[in-house]
Design a protein around this motif. Structure first.
Motif, short mmCIF file in Angstrom:
data_model
loop_
_atom_site.label_atom_id
_atom_site.label_comp_id
_atom_site.label_asym_id
_atom_site.label_seq_id
_atom_site.Cartn_x
_atom_site.Cartn_y
_atom_site.Cartn_z
N TYR A 87 40.65 38.33 -11.35
CA TYR A 87 41.01 37.48 -10.22
C TYR A 87 39.87 36.55 -9.81
CZ TYR A 87 44.95 40.64 -9.97
OH TYR A 87 46.06 41.37 -10.29
N GLY A 88 38.72 36.68 -10.45
CA GLY A 88 37.57 35.83 -10.12
C GLY A 88 37.20 35.98 -8.65
N ASN A 89 37.01 34.82 -7.99
CA ASN A 89 36.69 34.83 -6.55
C ASN A 89 37.94 34.75 -5.69
OD1 ASN A 89 33.94 34.96 -7.03
ND2 ASN A 89 33.73 32.73 -7.11
N GLY A 90 39.10 34.74 -6.31
CA GLY A 90 40.35 34.62 -5.57
C GLY A 90 40.85 35.95 -5.05
N PHE A 91 41.98 35.88 -4.37
CA PHE A 91 42.58 37.09 -3.81
C PHE A 91 43.15 37.96 -4.92
CE2 PHE A 91 43.20 34.21 -0.06
CZ PHE A 91 42.28 34.85 0.76
N ILE A 92 43.07 39.26 -4.70
CA ILE A 92 43.59 40.24 -5.64
C ILE A 92 45.11 40.24 -5.53
CG2 ILE A 92 43.71 42.70 -6.18
CD1 ILE A 92 40.79 42.88 -5.09
N GLY A 93 45.78 40.12 -6.68
CA GLY A 93 47.24 40.06 -6.69
C GLY A 93 47.89 41.26 -7.34
N GLY A 94 47.11 42.28 -7.68
CA GLY A 94 47.66 43.47 -8.33
C GLY A 94 46.94 44.70 -7.84
N ARG A 95 47.07 45.77 -8.59
CA ARG A 95 46.42 47.02 -8.21
C ARG A 95 45.63 47.56 -9.40
NH1 ARG A 95 47.59 44.91 -4.27
NH2 ARG A 95 48.78 45.69 -2.50
N ALA A 96 44.62 48.35 -9.09
CA ALA A 96 43.79 48.97 -10.12
C ALA A 96 44.60 50.04 -10.84
CB ALA A 96 42.54 49.59 -9.49
N LYS A 97 44.35 50.17 -12.13
CA LYS A 97 45.07 51.15 -12.94
C LYS A 97 44.09 52.17 -13.52
CE LYS A 97 48.74 47.95 -14.13
NZ LYS A 97 49.87 48.48 -13.46
N SER A 98 44.63 53.36 -13.78
CA SER A 98 43.88 54.43 -14.42
C SER A 98 44.73 54.96 -15.57
CB SER A 98 43.61 55.57 -13.45
OG SER A 98 42.78 55.16 -12.40
N PHE A 99 44.06 55.53 -16.57
CA PHE A 99 44.79 56.10 -17.70
C PHE A 99 45.30 57.47 -17.33
CE2 PHE A 99 45.24 58.34 -21.75
CZ PHE A 99 46.05 57.43 -22.43
N SER A 100 46.59 57.70 -17.55
CA SER A 100 47.21 58.99 -17.28
C SER A 100 47.31 59.77 -18.58
CB SER A 100 48.61 58.79 -16.69
OG SER A 100 49.32 60.02 -16.71
N THR A 101 46.74 60.95 -18.61
CA THR A 101 46.86 61.79 -19.80
C THR A 101 48.27 62.36 -19.92
OG1 THR A 101 45.98 63.67 -18.57
CG2 THR A 101 44.41 62.39 -19.88
N ALA A 102 48.99 62.46 -18.80
CA ALA A 102 50.35 62.98 -18.84
C ALA A 102 51.30 62.01 -19.54
CB ALA A 102 50.85 63.28 -17.43
N SER A 103 51.24 60.72 -19.15
CA SER A 103 52.14 59.73 -19.74
C SER A 103 51.50 59.00 -20.92
CB SER A 103 52.56 58.71 -18.69
OG SER A 103 51.45 57.91 -18.31
N GLU A 104 50.18 59.16 -21.06
CA GLU A 104 49.41 58.44 -22.08
C GLU A 104 49.55 56.93 -21.93
OE1 GLU A 104 50.28 60.07 -25.95
OE2 GLU A 104 49.30 61.96 -25.46
N GLU A 105 49.62 56.49 -20.67
CA GLU A 105 49.70 55.07 -20.35
C GLU A 105 48.81 54.78 -19.15
OE1 GLU A 105 53.75 54.11 -19.55
OE2 GLU A 105 54.41 54.48 -21.60
N PHE A 106 48.52 53.48 -18.95
CA PHE A 106 47.80 53.08 -17.74
C PHE A 106 48.82 52.98 -16.62
CE2 PHE A 106 44.63 51.90 -20.83
CZ PHE A 106 43.45 52.23 -20.17
#
Length: 120
Positions: A87-106
């Motif tokens: 997002y550079g210096n602009g406003f954040i338009g999403g959310r932070a993600k983490s890797f899930s070992t349960a679903s094996e996806e972010f």
């Protein structure tokens, strides 16, 4: 400074909650959105820092085990910076993600807070 058990909280080991720093940031972003605020990468890093500091100083509780770094323009959690740098210096338009070992996806990082106590 004394806590409710009359012990010196400055010398007591802080209680560690171990929340994900990405989850904390997402919680703040979600709340901010409900009241019409938006934040930049550096802004959310500072807000998470202030929350972590306030809980540590006022309650002797460490919200996250994430490491803080002192950067030129303020405190930074590298995990957050990396999550929102697109997002550079602009406003954040999403959310932070983490890797899930349960679903094996972010997946969107979350924190699970205890339910609020109802007044008696």
């Amino acid at each position: 400074m004394k806590d409710h058990a009359n012990t010196d909280v400055r010398t007591a080991e802080p209680r560690r909650l171990g929340y994900s720093v990405r989850g904390l940031a997402n919680w703040i972003l979600d709340h901010a959105e409900t009241v019409g605020y938006r934040h930049t990468n550096m802004g959310i890093n500072k807000l998470v820092y202030f929350a972590v500091e306030a809980f540590l100083v006022e309650r002797n509780v460490l919200l996250t085990n994430a490491k803080m770094e002192a950067w030129e323009h303020g405190p930074v959690f590298r995990e957050l910076y990396q999550s929102f740098k697109s997002y550079g210096n602009g406003f954040i338009g999403g959310r932070a993600k983490s890797f899930s070992t349960a679903s094996e996806e972010f997946e969107e990082a979350k924190i699970h807070l205890p339910p609020k106590k109802k007044p008696s």
